[in-house]
Motif scaffolding. Structure first.
Motif, PDB file in Angstrom:
ATOM      1  N   PRO A 132      -5.187 -14.033   6.607  1.00  0.00           N
ATOM      2  CA  PRO A 132      -5.710 -12.747   7.084  1.00  0.00           C
ATOM      3  C   PRO A 132      -4.665 -11.839   7.721  1.00  0.00           C
ATOM      4  O   PRO A 132      -4.852 -10.617   7.758  1.00  0.00           O
ATOM      5  CB  PRO A 132      -6.774 -13.172   8.103  1.00  0.00           C
ATOM      6  N   ALA A 133      -3.554 -12.408   8.199  1.00  0.00           N
ATOM      7  CA  ALA A 133      -2.514 -11.576   8.821  1.00  0.00           C
ATOM      8  C   ALA A 133      -1.921 -10.587   7.827  1.00  0.00           C
ATOM      9  O   ALA A 133      -1.344  -9.561   8.228  1.00  0.00           O
ATOM     10  CB  ALA A 133      -1.414 -12.464   9.404  1.00  0.00           C
ATOM     11  N   ARG A 134      -2.055 -10.882   6.541  1.00  0.00           N
ATOM     12  CA  ARG A 134      -1.546  -9.970   5.517  1.00  0.00           C
ATOM     13  C   ARG A 134      -2.267  -8.619   5.545  1.00  0.00           C
ATOM     14  O   ARG A 134      -1.730  -7.602   5.094  1.00  0.00           O
ATOM     15  CB  ARG A 134      -1.696 -10.603   4.133  1.00  0.00           C
ATOM     16  N   MET A 135      -3.477  -8.618   6.086  1.00  0.00           N
ATOM     17  CA  MET A 135      -4.261  -7.387   6.114  1.00  0.00           C
ATOM     18  C   MET A 135      -3.848  -6.438   7.239  1.00  0.00           C
ATOM     19  O   MET A 135      -4.545  -5.464   7.530  1.00  0.00           O
ATOM     20  CB  MET A 135      -5.750  -7.713   6.220  1.00  0.00           C
ATOM     21  N   THR A 136      -2.716  -6.708   7.854  1.00  0.00           N
ATOM     22  CA  THR A 136      -2.154  -5.769   8.825  1.00  0.00           C
ATOM     23  C   THR A 136      -1.157  -4.819   8.174  1.00  0.00           C
ATOM     24  O   THR A 136      -0.628  -3.928   8.832  1.00  0.00           O
ATOM     25  CB  THR A 136      -1.455  -6.516   9.978  1.00  0.00           C
ATOM     26  N   GLN A 137      -0.894  -5.005   6.881  1.00  0.00           N
ATOM     27  CA  GLN A 137       0.025  -4.143   6.145  1.00  0.00           C
ATOM     28  C   GLN A 137      -0.599  -3.736   4.819  1.00  0.00           C
ATOM     29  O   GLN A 137      -1.351  -4.507   4.211  1.00  0.00           O
ATOM     30  CB  GLN A 137       1.354  -4.850   5.850  1.00  0.00           C
ATOM     31  N   THR A 138      -0.268  -2.544   4.369  1.00  0.00           N
ATOM     32  CA  THR A 138      -0.689  -2.106   3.043  1.00  0.00           C
ATOM     33  C   THR A 138       0.334  -2.552   2.003  1.00  0.00           C
ATOM     34  O   THR A 138       1.507  -2.772   2.322  1.00  0.00           O
ATOM     35  CB  THR A 138      -0.808  -0.579   2.967  1.00  0.00           C
ATOM     36  N   VAL A 143       7.856  -2.490  -0.852  1.00  0.00           N
ATOM     37  CA  VAL A 143       8.483  -2.271  -2.158  1.00  0.00           C
ATOM     38  C   VAL A 143       8.471  -3.513  -3.029  1.00  0.00           C
ATOM     39  O   VAL A 143       8.588  -3.428  -4.253  1.00  0.00           O
ATOM     40  CB  VAL A 143       9.939  -1.770  -1.990  1.00  0.00           C
ATOM     41  N   ASN A 144       8.310  -4.693  -2.434  1.00  0.00           N
ATOM     42  CA  ASN A 144       8.304  -5.914  -3.225  1.00  0.00           C
ATOM     43  C   ASN A 144       6.992  -6.140  -3.959  1.00  0.00           C
ATOM     44  O   ASN A 144       6.908  -7.002  -4.842  1.00  0.00           O
ATOM     45  CB  ASN A 144       8.625  -7.138  -2.352  1.00  0.00           C
ATOM     46  N   VAL A 145       5.955  -5.348  -3.625  1.00  0.00           N
ATOM     47  CA  VAL A 145       4.661  -5.541  -4.290  1.00  0.00           C
ATOM     48  C   VAL A 145       4.058  -4.248  -4.850  1.00  0.00           C
ATOM     49  O   VAL A 145       2.998  -4.290  -5.476  1.00  0.00           O
ATOM     50  CB  VAL A 145       3.633  -6.195  -3.335  1.00  0.00           C
ATOM     51  N   ASN A 146       4.706  -3.101  -4.643  1.00  0.00           N
ATOM     52  CA  ASN A 146       4.087  -1.846  -5.077  1.00  0.00           C
ATOM     53  C   ASN A 146       4.698  -1.262  -6.348  1.00  0.00           C
ATOM     54  O   ASN A 146       4.473  -0.084  -6.673  1.00  0.00           O
ATOM     55  CB  ASN A 146       4.125  -0.799  -3.951  1.00  0.00           C
ATOM     56  N   ALA A 148       4.021  -1.430  -9.471  1.00  0.00           N
ATOM     57  CA  ALA A 148       3.096  -0.883 -10.467  1.00  0.00           C
ATOM     58  C   ALA A 148       2.576   0.497 -10.083  1.00  0.00           C
ATOM     59  O   ALA A 148       2.131   1.263 -10.951  1.00  0.00           O
ATOM     60  CB  ALA A 148       1.925  -1.842 -10.669  1.00  0.00           C
ATOM     61  N   PHE A 149       2.628   0.818  -8.793  1.00  0.00           N
ATOM     62  CA  PHE A 149       2.133   2.132  -8.353  1.00  0.00           C
ATOM     63  C   PHE A 149       3.090   2.784  -7.359  1.00  0.00           C
ATOM     64  O   PHE A 149       2.676   3.587  -6.519  1.00  0.00           O
ATOM     65  CB  PHE A 149       0.727   2.010  -7.742  1.00  0.00           C
ATOM     66  N   ARG A 150       4.376   2.468  -7.483  1.00  0.00           N
ATOM     67  CA  ARG A 150       5.366   3.062  -6.573  1.00  0.00           C
ATOM     68  C   ARG A 150       5.424   4.578  -6.707  1.00  0.00           C
ATOM     69  O   ARG A 150       5.832   5.286  -5.778  1.00  0.00           O
ATOM     70  CB  ARG A 150       6.737   2.444  -6.814  1.00  0.00           C
ATOM     71  N   GLU A 151       5.024   5.065  -7.860  1.00  0.00           N
ATOM     72  CA  GLU A 151       4.970   6.513  -8.068  1.00  0.00           C
ATOM     73  C   GLU A 151       4.103   7.191  -7.007  1.00  0.00           C
ATOM     74  O   GLU A 151       4.405   8.289  -6.542  1.00  0.00           O
ATOM     75  CB  GLU A 151       4.410   6.793  -9.471  1.00  0.00           C
ATOM     76  N   ILE A 152       3.032   6.523  -6.609  1.00  0.00           N
ATOM     77  CA  ILE A 152       2.163   7.071  -5.570  1.00  0.00           C
ATOM     78  C   ILE A 152       2.881   7.094  -4.224  1.00  0.00           C
ATOM     79  O   ILE A 152       2.835   8.088  -3.487  1.00  0.00           O
ATOM     80  CB  ILE A 152       0.857   6.255  -5.451  1.00  0.00           C
ATOM     81  N   ALA A 153       3.549   5.990  -3.884  1.00  0.00           N
ATOM     82  CA  ALA A 153       4.271   5.925  -2.613  1.00  0.00           C
ATOM     83  C   ALA A 153       5.336   7.012  -2.532  1.00  0.00           C
ATOM     84  O   ALA A 153       5.493   7.677  -1.497  1.00  0.00           O
ATOM     85  CB  ALA A 153       4.899   4.546  -2.444  1.00  0.00           C
ATOM     86  N   THR A 154       6.063   7.210  -3.629  1.00  0.00           N
ATOM     87  CA  THR A 154       7.098   8.252  -3.662  1.00  0.00           C
ATOM     88  C   THR A 154       6.485   9.626  -3.476  1.00  0.00           C
ATOM     89  O   THR A 154       7.034  10.487  -2.771  1.00  0.00           O
ATOM     90  CB  THR A 154       7.864   8.190  -4.991  1.00  0.00           C
ATOM     91  N   PHE A 155       5.339   9.841  -4.099  1.00  0.00           N
ATOM     92  CA  PHE A 155       4.658  11.129  -3.951  1.00  0.00           C
ATOM     93  C   PHE A 155       4.209  11.353  -2.514  1.00  0.00           C
ATOM     94  O   PHE A 155       4.412  12.431  -1.945  1.00  0.00           O
ATOM     95  CB  PHE A 155       3.461  11.181  -4.895  1.00  0.00           C
ATOM     96  N   PHE A 156       3.605  10.343  -1.898  1.00  0.00           N
ATOM     97  CA  PHE A 156       3.173  10.490  -0.507  1.00  0.00           C
ATOM     98  C   PHE A 156       4.366  10.794   0.412  1.00  0.00           C
ATOM     99  O   PHE A 156       4.237  11.559   1.367  1.00  0.00           O
ATOM    100  CB  PHE A 156       2.467   9.228  -0.030  1.00  0.00           C
ATOM    101  N   GLU A 157       5.510  10.188   0.118  1.00  0.00           N
ATOM    102  CA  GLU A 157       6.715  10.445   0.922  1.00  0.00           C
ATOM    103  C   GLU A 157       7.121  11.911   0.870  1.00  0.00           C
ATOM    104  O   GLU A 157       7.758  12.421   1.792  1.00  0.00           O
ATOM    105  CB  GLU A 157       7.886   9.598   0.415  1.00  0.00           C
TER     106      GLU A 157
END
Length: 378
Positions: A132-138, A143-146, A148-157
């Motif tokens: 459950p401690a994993r649910m403290t982070q998105t 970057v090690n898990v995103n 497939a959708f890093r394009e979204i993270a870059t856009f939000f930045e």
């Protein structure tokens, strides 16, 4: 990539809000109706995705879950922010729902990513349930898990927010311990660290605009003093043949705000959130800002502009569509959001020739504002 819709639940002023997002959006409403808080939902996503940020700091910077959660929230106390995005031929959905644990620590309840109807991520997953401690982070911030959708993270930045406070630009120690300050604390330092070729080109464009809006201003440049501190310097027409130079501590509030606005527009590479850009500006300058915003959106393909305003002069521009006007109406159950195009009475008034500026002012004025002059008499 662009924002196309946002859905908020229990986010600050809003128990429930769903809004289609155009490329240019004007937010209007009374004081404390939630214009800044609406814009802050986009900043929140940026703060999660930005390097050095993350879900936990983004929540704590806002005072924790109790400060974020709408005071009118009842049965379901969780907060959620969901956005729909378009990118070339792709349609994306990113959704985050969160609350707090027994120690009031921010805790994810759900994270969802969809691309073209394909679910790329849905949390909690099996790994989350076993730890459950994993649910403290998105996943968005990791970057090690995103991938497939890093394009979204870059856009939000790429989201930027501006509400420049002139005094912060003027104060001598303005850049100490400030970075990417939307209120202008590190504004001159950011100009100074921009590559010289880029900075020169932008300042040249700023000079051309300022010569139109600021009487007698002829030149503007960035210089450093003996200590290496950056300063803006402007040359004004003067009885002396060579003119007279002034630095930012002598600039008017309006000049500094306009410089900040124009610089933000020239460097924008994604959504730009502007808080009351009309402050300290001449009404005739305010009147043409929507045209400026339209040109920026049309010429800089990735830029969206979301503008909060109290100025009726902003709506003198006949090019503003009803789908670009978002009205905020406070109620005991939270602020209600509605695009002007969804309000039949507004469409009817426009069809009958009533100016949009007059309609917006009437629809967003405090109900008993005429009583203000005599409130202190009793």
């Amino acid at each position: 990539m662009r924002f196309r819709k946002i859905v908020l639940q229990n986010w600050k002023n809003f128990t429930r809000a769903e809004v289609e997002i155009p490329d240019r959006l004007f937010l209007v409403g009374p004081n404390a109706s939630g214009k800044s808080n609406f814009l802050d939902a986009f900043r929140f996503l940026r703060d999660i995705a930005a390097p050095g940020g993350g879900f936990q700091p983004a929540v704590m910077q806002r005072g924790g879950i109790s400060a974020i959660r709408c005071l009118a929230a009842r049965r379901n106390p969780d907060v959620s922010v969901e956005v729909e995005l378009s990118s070339n031929s792709d349609h994306w959905v990113y959704s985050i729902t969160f609350g707090q644990d027994n120690q009031r620590k921010p805790l994810l309840k759900r994270e969802l990513v969809i691309r073209n109807s394909e679910k790329l991520l849905e949390r909690p997953n099996d790994e989350d349930r076993s730890d459950p401690a994993r649910m403290t982070q998105t996943y968005l911030e990791q970057v090690n898990v995103n991938k497939a959708f890093r394009e979204i993270a870059t856009f939000f930045e790429s989201v930027r927010y501006l509400h420049l406070v002139p005094q912060l630009v003027r104060e001598p120690e303005r850049s100490v311990r400030r970075a990417n300050d939307p209120f202008g604390g590190d504004f001159l330092e950011r100009l100074a660290t921009t590559p010289e070729k880029v900075r020169s080109a932008r300042l040249r464009r700023l000079r051309n605009a300022l010569k139109v809006a600021v009487p007698q201003l002829e030149e503007i440049e960035l210089v450093r003093d003996a200590r290496g501190t950056p300063h803006l310097r402007g040359k004004y027409q003067h009885w002396r043949a060579q003119g007279a130079w002034q630095t930012e501590d002598q600039f008017s509030d309006g000049t500094l705000r306009l410089i900040g606005l124009l610089w933000a527009i020239t460097e924008a590479n994604g959504p730009l959130l502007l808080e009351e850009p009309e402050l300290s500006l001449h009404p005739e300058v305010v009147r043409v800002l929507p045209q400026l915003f339209a040109r920026v959106v049309n010429r800089q393909g990735r830029v969206q502009l979301f503008v909060s305003t109290h100025s009726d002069k902003m709506f003198d521009d006949e090019g503003i569509g009803l789908h670009e006007v978002l009205l905020l109406t406070p109620t005991p159950e939270g602020t209600q959001l509605s695009l002007a195009t969804s309000r039949e009475e507004i469409k009817s008034l426009v069809d009958n020739g009533i100016p949009l500026a007059e309609i917006v002012t009437a629809k967003t004025r405090p109900e008993h504002v005429e009583q203000l002059p005599v409130c202190l008499d009793s």
